[in-house]
Design an enzyme around this catalytic site. Structure first.
Site, PDB file in Angstrom:
ATOM      1  N   HIS A   7      39.157 -39.747  58.001  1.00  0.00           N
ATOM      2  CA  HIS A   7      39.074 -39.567  56.546  1.00  0.00           C
ATOM      3  C   HIS A   7      38.351 -38.294  56.134  1.00  0.00           C
ATOM      4  CE1 HIS A   7      40.400 -43.731  55.522  1.00  0.00           C
ATOM      5  NE2 HIS A   7      39.870 -43.991  56.703  1.00  0.00           N
ATOM      6  N   LYS A  37      45.662 -43.283  41.026  1.00  0.00           N
ATOM      7  CA  LYS A  37      45.479 -44.314  39.990  1.00  0.00           C
ATOM      8  C   LYS A  37      45.640 -43.710  38.593  1.00  0.00           C
ATOM      9  CE  LYS A  37      42.347 -46.374  43.274  1.00  0.00           C
ATOM     10  NZ  LYS A  37      40.943 -46.354  43.745  1.00  0.00           N
ATOM     11  N   THR A  74      42.161 -41.051  46.141  1.00  0.00           N
ATOM     12  CA  THR A  74      43.029 -42.154  45.749  1.00  0.00           C
ATOM     13  C   THR A  74      42.905 -42.373  44.241  1.00  0.00           C
ATOM     14  OG1 THR A  74      41.233 -43.611  46.458  1.00  0.00           O
ATOM     15  CG2 THR A  74      43.140 -43.424  47.915  1.00  0.00           C
ATOM     16  N   LYS A 131      34.360 -40.157  40.334  1.00  0.00           N
ATOM     17  CA  LYS A 131      34.367 -40.243  41.797  1.00  0.00           C
ATOM     18  C   LYS A 131      32.932 -40.019  42.260  1.00  0.00           C
ATOM     19  CE  LYS A 131      37.368 -36.740  41.786  1.00  0.00           C
ATOM     20  NZ  LYS A 131      38.456 -37.099  42.663  1.00  0.00           N
ATOM     21  N   ARG A 132      32.638 -40.212  43.560  1.00  0.00           N
ATOM     22  CA  ARG A 132      31.297 -39.905  44.055  1.00  0.00           C
ATOM     23  C   ARG A 132      30.922 -38.481  43.644  1.00  0.00           C
ATOM     24  NH1 ARG A 132      28.791 -43.548  47.732  1.00  0.00           N
ATOM     25  NH2 ARG A 132      27.125 -42.002  47.837  1.00  0.00           N
ATOM     26  N   LYS A 140      33.427 -32.004  45.643  1.00  0.00           N
ATOM     27  CA  LYS A 140      34.307 -32.515  44.599  1.00  0.00           C
ATOM     28  C   LYS A 140      34.177 -31.706  43.309  1.00  0.00           C
ATOM     29  CE  LYS A 140      34.139 -37.239  46.512  1.00  0.00           C
ATOM     30  NZ  LYS A 140      35.539 -37.641  46.780  1.00  0.00           N
TER      31      LYS A 140
HETATM   32  C1  26Q Z   1      28.696 -42.614  58.222  1.00  0.00           C
HETATM   33  C2  26Q Z   1      27.611 -42.694  59.066  1.00  0.00           C
HETATM   34  C3  26Q Z   1      26.361 -43.049  58.586  1.00  0.00           C
HETATM   35  C4  26Q Z   1      26.212 -43.343  57.234  1.00  0.00           C
HETATM   36  C5  26Q Z   1      27.300 -43.256  56.389  1.00  0.00           C
HETATM   37  C6  26Q Z   1      28.534 -42.890  56.875  1.00  0.00           C
HETATM   38  C7  26Q Z   1      29.694 -42.791  55.964  1.00  0.00           C
HETATM   39  C8  26Q Z   1      29.873 -43.716  54.949  1.00  0.00           C
HETATM   40  C9  26Q Z   1      30.950 -43.626  54.091  1.00  0.00           C
HETATM   41  C10 26Q Z   1      30.635 -41.803  56.114  1.00  0.00           C
HETATM   42  C11 26Q Z   1      31.716 -41.723  55.251  1.00  0.00           C
HETATM   43  C12 26Q Z   1      31.885 -42.632  54.230  1.00  0.00           C
HETATM   44  C13 26Q Z   1      33.004 -42.606  53.276  1.00  0.00           C
HETATM   45  C14 26Q Z   1      33.986 -41.726  53.302  1.00  0.00           C
HETATM   46  C15 26Q Z   1      35.068 -41.742  52.305  1.00  0.00           C
HETATM   47  O1  26Q Z   1      35.058 -42.509  51.366  1.00  0.00           O
HETATM   48  N1  26Q Z   1      36.094 -40.907  52.488  1.00  0.00           N
HETATM   49  C16 26Q Z   1      37.212 -40.859  51.571  1.00  0.00           C
HETATM   50  O2  26Q Z   1      38.245 -41.685  52.072  1.00  0.00           O
HETATM   51  C17 26Q Z   1      39.307 -41.811  51.137  1.00  0.00           C
HETATM   52  C18 26Q Z   1      40.307 -42.804  51.708  1.00  0.00           C
HETATM   53  O3  26Q Z   1      41.028 -42.226  52.749  1.00  0.00           O
HETATM   54  C19 26Q Z   1      39.941 -40.465  50.847  1.00  0.00           C
HETATM   55  O4  26Q Z   1      40.881 -40.644  49.842  1.00  0.00           O
HETATM   56  C20 26Q Z   1      38.879 -39.454  50.410  1.00  0.00           C
HETATM   57  O5  26Q Z   1      39.453 -38.181  50.308  1.00  0.00           O
HETATM   58  C21 26Q Z   1      37.727 -39.445  51.409  1.00  0.00           C
HETATM   59  O6  26Q Z   1      36.688 -38.597  50.929  1.00  0.00           O
END
Ligand code: 26Q
Length: 817
Positions: A364, A667, A663, A555-556, A561
């Site tokens: 991702h 929407k 995503t 979004k976050r 972003k």
């Molecule tokens: C990893 C290790 C330690 C702590 C936290 C994490 C961690 C937590 C959440 C790493 C990544 C995330 C989330 C990532 C995320 O939401 N990515 C998004 O995924 C979507 C679905 O595929 C995409 O549409 C987005 O582009 C992407 O940013």
């Protein structure tokens, strides 16, 4: 009074449902009708509907067993399912009956649904994608199940104090969360710590034994996942950590009571809280423990389930697929090997073939620094046996690399699972690719860039393992529930099947120029905006009107972003209005929503900046009839559900080459917003689908951004010197204009965007962004041109249904039927 529900299924009939609700109010809630409040009704309806879901769940399980179907297990650290009751009513075909039943009971269904807490067991896109895919698997009749963690505290609640984000705990689980069924009979035992000793088996073979381990138990809690139409109901199984019962007994048998209780508390903290970062931090022991804990629970559960109905593991790969949502569950590679070899005495080569055939990996991210790495010393301490297995996997893998590229030591160093840093680190993405048969990106550009850039070496070795699965979103939640007005319009104009066959929206193309239809369509948007205005007024005390263009950036909060780019543009518009006296063609409301990771200072400053700029603009009598800036706090699924349908313009402005897919972008388009965006992530495919003339494009391409950076020619100071308007924006940020009480507050922001090494090249895109935005606003002022474009956006977003996504996974990766 009999329980009308236990006689199996409630027909979608208001009278029966009403009877079921009354039964629950009487016997479970134990209240007289005269005492009943909305919360009681919510509980009663939930209980009644859950019974129906459970009926179908048992039926689906039976059917899957009879047919011995191949099963899919989706392993994810995060799930953002949103509120459950409305969704299950819709998918079970009970929504309308329930609305009527509640009306008879003197209540409004919307008020009742709002009683439910929205579980925040995820950070953002990745967790929400997991929920959309589960919905689509059930709807498509696939035996697909989610495995994850039952966090006691979900993602923090965001409160704004004086413009700053403050994090508050979100203890979401309460006694009244009825959708979970605890399954004590399927408790999993997870080993951790200890050391490995070599022992000899009876044939004189050396067999490593993992000893002196600690034990944590995983208690599964199942939530039904109801497919549309209610035919298939799967489950999402979330584990909470618990000390083993034996361990509890030892507390009494051995003397050291306090030490024992301390250990108990320690192991039960494993599932206490969701990590809020969306960029990983290496070296957090609890995070690694969480990842291992839920993966080990899932694998042991999957194997036990399989062996109940199959004599041995020889057909395991024919009957089971396991998808790893990012690298978070990637320890599955080593754990499955350990189970097959150590616990089931399968030889290495066969175990390896099975592991690779069963596992699939979804990536991702494109940003190298966001790839998970774990320090070897930490890993060795928690998972000594897994460390051995990973070394063996790596040794065999590097031999393969050497065979293909003899003596290419640099390549071996690049591709190794172990990074030779100090301390050494385990590269989880490498383990995931090597230990699985499929690596997929989540949008076309993303998958291409994985092959060309981030994972190029692996692509050269195994091109056949790489594939794309463009994300999708479920039309049930994102149109059916979130936008009842649009939903009813679609039912009338294209027929009811769009909800499971979103390509049918194509039928709207022919109506784009139909004046009658345009009016109906416009009315739907107006109503969604009016609803948003009411919520903003009631919850934030801000008076917003639906006459404004709603420009939404939700979004976050993250520098990539580029919410900051949006703010720079807003300031530009504001200065143009108050300094140059140029009024825009239409008044606009700029709505922001999103959380910043608690440790991400720059993102938190962006939130403060939005508030400060908003305060000035919203209070300026010269501006406030023309623009408003609103920050909607505590963004979550239930907020997205009213905010997205209200949007006219969708901000998708990440630096090209940084957003894997997005995503939210889908929407918004599906709900009739036009997109202003860069050629990044799925924006590219959205633009192709809806037609370039119905999309506001700006900015550099991913290749251009890369080349700018590679040649070190990005020159923000030059850009400022050539653009007085940009210069003025940055000057105003350095002045007291937006921070009268705190001079210098936004110096950092200016420093970010003036940095030649700004990875997100804000200023490179600002001018074309302003141009594209002006175009969008000018067009909005001409409804005869704008409205057909929004209709065409809806008509052409069928591709972005997660039903399509799931079918592609099923065909290419999981090899179902
Ligand atoms: C990893 C290790 C330690 C702590 C936290 C994490 C961690 C937590 C959440 C790493 C990544 C995330 C989330 C990532 C995320 O939401 N990515 C998004 O995924 C979507 C679905 O595929 C995409 O549409 C987005 O582009 C992407 O940013």
């Amino acid at each position: 009074m009999t329980n009308p529900v236990v006689q199996s299924v409630i027909p979608p009939n208001p009278a029966d449902l009403e009877a079921a609700i009354r039964y629950r109010l009487h016997y479970t809630i134990a209240k007289d009708m005269s005492d009943v409040n909305t919360e009681d009704l919510f509980h009663a309806v939930s209980l009644a509907v859950k019974d129906v879901a459970v009926d179908r769940l048992l039926e689906s399980r039976h059917r899957f067993r009879e047919e011995d179907v191949k099963r899919v297990y989706y392993l994810s650290m995060e799930f953002l399912p949103g509120r459950t009751l409305g969704n299950n009513l819709l998918n079970l075909g009970l929504y309308e009956a329930c609305r009527q039943a509640l009306q008879t009971l003197g209540s409004d269904i919307n008020d009742v649904l709002k009683e439910e807490h929205d579980p925040a067991l995820g950070n953002g896109g990745l967790g929400r994608l997991a929920a959309c895919l589960l919905d689509s698997m059930a709807t498509e009749g696939i035996a697909g199940f989610g495995y994850g963690i039952n966090y006691q505290f979900g993602l923090f609640r965001q409160v704004i104090e004086n413009g700053w984000q403050v994090e508050k705990p979100d203890r979401w689980l309460s006694d009244s969360f009825y959708w979970q069924v605890t399954r004590p009979e399927r408790i999993a035992t997870v080993l951790i710590g200890g050391r490995v000793v070599d022992t000899q088996d009876m044939h004189g073979q050396i067999r490593p034994r993992w000893v002196d381990t600690q034990t944590i138990q995983g208690v599964p809690h199942d939530m039904p996942v109801v497919g549309y139409g209610g035919k298939t109901v799967n489950f999402l199984r979330l584990y909470s950590a618990q000390t083993s019962h034996d361990f509890d007994m030892q507390i009494f048998n051995h003397g050291d009571y306090l030490k024992a209780v301390e250990d108990k508390i320690k192991s039960e903290t494993v599932t206490r809280v969701l990590y809020p970062n969306d960029v990983p931090e290496s070296g957090r022991q609890l995070r690694l423990t969480q990842e291992y804990f839920f993966t080990a629970c899932a694998l042991s559960d999957i194997l036990i389930g399989f062996l109940r109905f199959h004599k041995d593991l020889s057909t395991f790969a024919d009957k089971v697929s396991i998808q790893m949502n990012d690298t978070h569950p990637t320890i599955a590679v080593a754990e499955l090997m350990r189970l097959l070899i150590d616990e089931h005495q399968i030889a290495w080569d066969e175990a390896w073939r099975t592991t690779v055939a069963v596992l699939g990996y979804t990536n991702h991210t494109l940003m190298g620094e966001a790839l998970e790495r774990w320090p070897v010393p930490l890993f060795e301490k928690l998972l000594p046996r897994h460390m051995q297995i990973i070394y063996q996997i790596n040794e065999r893998f590097l031999k393969e690399v050497d065979k293909r590229w003899p003596g290419d030591l640099d390549r071996m160093r690049r591709m190794s699972i172990i990074e030779e840093s100090n301390p050494k680190q385990i590269r989880m993405a490498h383990l995931a690719i090597i230990g699985s048969h499929s690596t997929n990106g989540v949008a076309s550009l993303h998958s291409e860039l994985l092959k060309q850039r981030l994972l190029h070496d692996f692509f050269e070795l195994w091109p056949e393992r790489f594939n794309n699965k463009t994300n999708g979103v479920t039309p049930r939640r994102w149109i059916g529930l979130a936008n009842p007005g649009l939903s009813q319009l679609l039912d009338r104009r294209v027929g009811k099947d769009w909800i499971t066959d979103l390509d049918q929206l194509r039928a709207l193309e022919g109506l784009a120029q139909d004046k009658g239809f345009q009016d109906e369509f416009l009315k739907v948007k107006k109503e969604a905006k009016a609803r948003a205005c009411r919520i903003v007024r009631d919850q934030m005390g801000f008076f917003l009107t639906g006459d404004f263009l709603f420009d939404v950036h939700a979004k976050r909060i993250h520098l990539y972003k580029r919410q900051l780019l949006n703010v720079l543009r807003i300031i530009h518009d504001y200065l143009r209005l108050v300094e140059d006296r140029v009024t825009p063609p239409v008044p606009q409301a700029f709505l922001f929503a999103g959380k910043a990771a608690p440790g991400y200072q720059a993102a938190k400053q962006v939130i403060k900046l939005i508030h400060s700029v908003g305060q000035v603009i919203n209070q300026d009598p010269r501006a406030r009839d023309w623009m408003s800036v609103i920050f909607v706090p505590d963004y979550r699924v239930s907020i997205a559900e009213w905010l997205i349908p209200a949007a006219d313009l969708s901000e998708q402005i990440s630096t090209a080459g940084t957003e894997a897919s997005g995503t939210g972008n889908m929407k918004f388009a599906m709900n009739g917003a036009l997109t202003i965006g860069t050629l990044d992530g799925a924006n590219i495919e959205i633009r192709e689908a809806v037609g370039p003339e119905n999309f506001f494009l700006f900015g550099l391409t991913a290749d251009e951004v890369q080349s700018l950076q590679a040649r070190h020619v990005y020159d923000p100071e030059g850009i400022i010197a050539r653009n007085p308007a940009i210069h003025r924006v940055l000057e105003s940020l350095l002045s007291k204009r937006f921070c009268a009480n705190d001079p210098g507050l936004f110096q950092d922001m200016v420093r970010y965007v003036m940095d030649r090494n700004d990875p997100f090249v804000h200023l490179a895109d600002l001018k074309s962004y302003c141009r594209a935005h002006d175009e969008a606003v000018a067009l909005y002022a001409k409804p005869a041109e704008w409205v057909p474009k929004t209709i065409l956006n809806v008509a052409r977003t069928g591709f972005f249904s997660s039903d399509r996504t799931v079918r592609e996974y099923a065909r290419d990766i999981w090899k179902l039927r």
